[in-house]
Design an enzyme around this catalytic site. Sequence first.
Site, PDB file in Angstrom:
ATOM      1  N   HIS A  33       0.533  -1.269  -0.084  1.00 51.82           N
ATOM      2  CA  HIS A  33       0.248  -0.168  -0.033  1.00 51.82           C
ATOM      3  C   HIS A  33       0.502   1.048   0.241  1.00 51.82           C
ATOM      4  O   HIS A  33       0.269   2.003  -0.903  1.00 51.82           O
ATOM      5  CB  HIS A  33      -0.877   0.418   1.132  1.00 51.82           C
ATOM      6  CG  HIS A  33      -1.700  -1.350   1.051  1.00 51.82           C
ATOM      7  ND1 HIS A  33      -1.823  -1.890   2.594  1.00 51.82           N
ATOM      8  CD2 HIS A  33      -3.008  -0.977   0.585  1.00 51.82           C
ATOM      9  CE1 HIS A  33      -2.809  -2.744   2.160  1.00 51.82           C
ATOM     10  NE2 HIS A  33      -3.664  -2.342   1.138  1.00 51.82           N
ATOM     11  N   GLN A  60     -18.619  -5.132  -0.067  1.00 51.86           N
ATOM     12  CA  GLN A  60     -17.882  -5.727  -1.253  1.00 51.86           C
ATOM     13  C   GLN A  60     -17.766  -7.268  -0.568  1.00 51.86           C
ATOM     14  O   GLN A  60     -16.784  -8.149  -0.300  1.00 51.86           O
ATOM     15  CB  GLN A  60     -17.003  -5.544  -1.936  1.00 51.86           C
ATOM     16  CG  GLN A  60     -15.789  -4.723  -0.658  1.00 51.86           C
ATOM     17  CD  GLN A  60     -14.848  -4.316  -1.026  1.00 51.86           C
ATOM     18  OE1 GLN A  60     -14.599  -2.744  -1.240  1.00 51.86           O
ATOM     19  NE2 GLN A  60     -13.621  -4.674  -1.598  1.00 51.86           N
TER      20      GLN A  60
HETATM   21  O1  PAF Z   1      -8.495  -2.926  -2.879  1.00 51.76           O
HETATM   22  C1  PAF Z   1      -9.248  -3.096  -2.252  1.00 51.76           C
HETATM   23  O2  PAF Z   1      -8.408  -2.203  -0.769  1.00 51.76           O
HETATM   24  C2  PAF Z   1     -10.439  -2.340  -2.182  1.00 51.76           C
HETATM   25  O3  PAF Z   1     -10.950  -3.480  -2.260  1.00 51.76           O
HETATM   26  C3  PAF Z   1     -10.637  -0.808  -2.876  1.00 51.76           C
HETATM   27  C4  PAF Z   1     -10.369  -0.261  -3.663  1.00 51.76           C
HETATM   28  C5  PAF Z   1      -9.969  -0.440  -1.120  1.00 51.76           C
HETATM   29  C6  PAF Z   1     -12.111  -0.942  -2.719  1.00 51.76           C
HETATM   30  O4  PAF Z   1     -12.256  -1.254  -0.622  1.00 51.76           O
END
Ligand code: PAF
Length: 285
Positions: A33, A60
């Site tokens: 990240h 999600q």
């Molecule tokens: O990749 C992720 O961490 C998630 O899918 C995102 C893009 C932050 C969306 O919640």
Amino acid sequence: MQLIHTIAGLREALAPHRERGFVPTMGNLHDGHLALVQQARALVGPAGTVVASIFVNRLQFAPHEDFDTYPRTLARDCALLEGAGCDIVFAPSESELYPEPQGYKVVPPAELADILEGHFRPGFFTGVCTVVHKLFNIVQPTLAVFGKKDYQQLMVIRRMVAQMALPIAIHGGETRRSEAPGSEGLALSSRNGYLSEAEKAEALRLSRALKALIARWQAGERGLAAMEADAMQALRDAGWAPDYLTLRRQHDLGPAVAGQPLVALGAARLGKTRLIDNLEAAAVS
Ligand code: PAF
């Protein structure tokens, strides 16, 4: 660096800044990240503003998945983001981002979003696209950076931005891999935190299986179904529960064909942890 929890507060803080680089995350950050944040910083330059969001997006996650236990580590994440050159962390509460049930959703096309990850995690990409579209509306970035570790997600977002004519340049960040002795090469992932030390070493088997798939293709084999079945069986024999191991075209994730750049993608459960990884490969005729 500022930590902002509200949409109004973020809009006010961003108002004077035109050039905005954005990295959306769910927190529990690792070096992968931070590399995306550094990439955003390099892309917007010293005068630009880098925003990272931290939001664990319920939309999600399927009911049986790890939404409730997903690690929330805001203070640590903020310290790391500051070191990586982030200017603003946007960490909304659930009631700030979803003050009422999110009835309007962004539903990506099935041919891209119902295969691979979307096949095994139905609704996953609708949840991702809905939150990313909403975050884009809030942050209004000029560019955004997504990791290639989530290869299909990057592709789904690119298509969404193109089809919706959003004025945002989407950049892919290379997958960062562990340099820790014993697990060198393991793709960094927030979910690696669920693995024991022994499992981290074993987890390398996934990227090795993807490499083997690519090597067979590059050596001239073309029986894709048999090659993929062998790769899945090799993982099963080692105690894994694979969802898919497959060789696809890079540009649309359709089945591999000779003469086109390829990507090997895999998802498999090791113990209780579901891992994904992918490796790009040059075209071979
Ligand atoms: O990749 C992720 O961490 C998630 O899918 C995102 C893009 C932050 C969306 O919640």
